[in-house]
Write an enzyme that holds these catalytic residues in place. Structure first.
Site, mmCIF file in Angstrom:
data_model
loop_
_atom_site.group_PDB
_atom_site.id
_atom_site.type_symbol
_atom_site.label_atom_id
_atom_site.label_comp_id
_atom_site.label_asym_id
_atom_site.label_seq_id
_atom_site.Cartn_x
_atom_site.Cartn_y
_atom_site.Cartn_z
ATOM 1 N N ARG A 45 23.653 -0.996 14.485
ATOM 2 C CA ARG A 45 23.618 0.445 13.217
ATOM 3 C C ARG A 45 21.693 -0.205 13.951
ATOM 4 N NH1 ARG A 45 19.582 -2.606 11.973
ATOM 5 N NH2 ARG A 45 18.700 -0.295 9.994
ATOM 6 N N ALA A 47 20.050 3.942 15.368
ATOM 7 C CA ALA A 47 20.104 4.375 16.626
ATOM 8 C C ALA A 47 19.733 4.193 17.727
ATOM 9 C CB ALA A 47 19.290 5.817 16.248
ATOM 10 N N GLN A 194 19.260 -3.187 4.655
ATOM 11 C CA GLN A 194 18.549 -2.997 5.596
ATOM 12 C C GLN A 194 17.290 -3.994 5.823
ATOM 13 O OE1 GLN A 194 20.244 -0.696 4.658
ATOM 14 N NE2 GLN A 194 21.618 0.291 6.520
ATOM 15 N N ASP A 235 16.824 8.139 12.872
ATOM 16 C CA ASP A 235 18.342 8.578 13.621
ATOM 17 C C ASP A 235 18.341 9.501 14.889
ATOM 18 O OD1 ASP A 235 20.531 5.979 12.797
ATOM 19 O OD2 ASP A 235 18.404 6.291 11.319
ATOM 20 N N ASN A 245 16.551 9.450 8.312
ATOM 21 C CA ASN A 245 16.931 8.928 8.201
ATOM 22 C C ASN A 245 17.553 7.673 7.297
ATOM 23 O OD1 ASN A 245 15.575 5.874 9.775
ATOM 24 N ND2 ASN A 245 14.190 5.864 7.995
#
Length: 356
Positions: A45, A47, A194, A235, A245
């Protein structure tokens, strides 16, 4: 350096980010469908990392496509469509697919084996290019970091979200390499965590001080002066500077503005979507609510109670103090500065493609 993406002759190999920090394990992907599933299911994960993985997956897939032009182009087009559908918000995915489409169009007359070889070479180049761009971006962004600073970040925009080094965490790494005394405050970033799992793991490996906080602590800690600046990744960035984002970024930006704290975004020009006039043009991925109410296999909400999970939000450009790219630091008006950065990047790419 952390290597989240590895290319071998047999497979695309990814560090499984779902297993971190408990287990550091790699998965080998041999088929296009496996690469698409890995992107969709968050094995990889971020971008830039998604873009590089997509390029490698397509370069691997063309080896098994028909050798006649008609059959090859039909199969390749279908593969590109399937790849682009894996995750809709991260524009680097579509950017990588378009880049390989252009390569095929330019060199198809050389024959399918030659095109396949060129695609593999391009995918490898994109991997190395991303790392170098992140290092350059880090150097540009480090000038925004004071000699002593606590940087708040949301989600993970580090080596794990890229081919290596990182975007937002690349700025932190560059500042540390320059001798600045920097610590990181990592929002845990619900629901995939994350920040707590990945950012903290990266910072611990690098020996950079890091403290994990829950997402709802940021305002309080800002109010008592514990945060000096915010740096996040993205992203997708619209032409006007609106930033997509991980969900919760918008909240952090509002809090930063209320407390007079600089809010910066670090992302390569490949994340800038000039075709998106504003954030309203950016599709927001809606993931299953089960990801919100089930943590590590355990349900935390009553059965039958629905949950929402928009995976991203939009931070308006008016809340963004600067956007750091590999071409330099862009500031408002972003319609002008981002286009200038993208034009510079495109010119460099065109020059390289012409030389090849």
């Amino acid at each position: 350096m952390i290597n989240p993406i590895v290319w071998t002759d047999e497979a695309v190999v990814l560090l499984d980010q779902r297993a971190l920090p408990e287990v550091e394990t790699y998965v080998e992907l041999h088929e296009l469908d496996e690469v698409i599933a890995a992107i969709r299911d968050l094995v990889v994960r971020g971008a830039p990392a998604i873009g590089v993985t997509a390029a490698m997956g397509l370069a691997q897939a063309v080896r098994k496509m028909p050798l006649d032009v008609s059959g090859f182009t039909t199969a390749f087009d279908a593969a590109c469509v399937s790849m682009e559908a894996a995750r809709p918000t991260a524009v680097n995915l579509a950017w990588a697919v378009r880049r390989l489409r252009r390569l095929v169009e330019r060199h198809l007359d050389e024959g399918i084996p030659a095109v396949c070889a060129r695609m593999e070479k391009e995918a490898r180049f994109m991997h190395a290019e991303d790392i170098e761009m992140n290092r350059t971006m880090g150097r540009h962004g480090s000038v925004l970091v004071p000699a002593e600073a606590c940087v708040l970040t949301h989600c993970n925009a580090g080596a794990l979200a890229t081919a290596g080094y990182g975007t937002a965490l690349g700025v932190v790494r560059a500042a540390v390499e320059e001798g600045k005394k920097v610590s990181v405050m990592a929002d845990e970033t619900r629901p995939f965590l994350q920040g707590a799992r990945l950012t903290a793991w990266e910072m611990q490996r690098d020996g950079i001080p890091c403290t994990v906080i829950t997402d709802n602590m940021a305002g309080h800690l800002m109010s008592r002066g514990d945060v000096d600046l915010v740096v996040v990744g993205s992203d997708r960035i619209a032409a006007n500077g609106d930033v997509a984002n991980k969900i919760g970024t918008y909240t952090v930006a509002v809090l930063a503005r209320e407390h007079g704290i600089p809010f910066y975004v670090a992302a390569p020009t490949s994340t800038v979507d000039l075709a998106a006039v504003s954030g309203a043009d950016i599709p927001i991925e809606e993931r299953s609510g089960e990801e919100v109410v089930v943590i590590d296999g355990k349900r935390i909400a009553p059965v039958g109670v629905p949950a929402l999970y928009p995976a991203f939000d939009i931070t308006p450009a008016k809340l963004v103090d600067a956007i750091v790219t590999e071409e330099g630091v862009a500031r408002a008006p972003y319609t002008e500065s981002l286009r200038a950065c993208c034009d510079a990047s495109a010119a460099r790419t065109e020059q390289r493609e012409a030389a090849s």
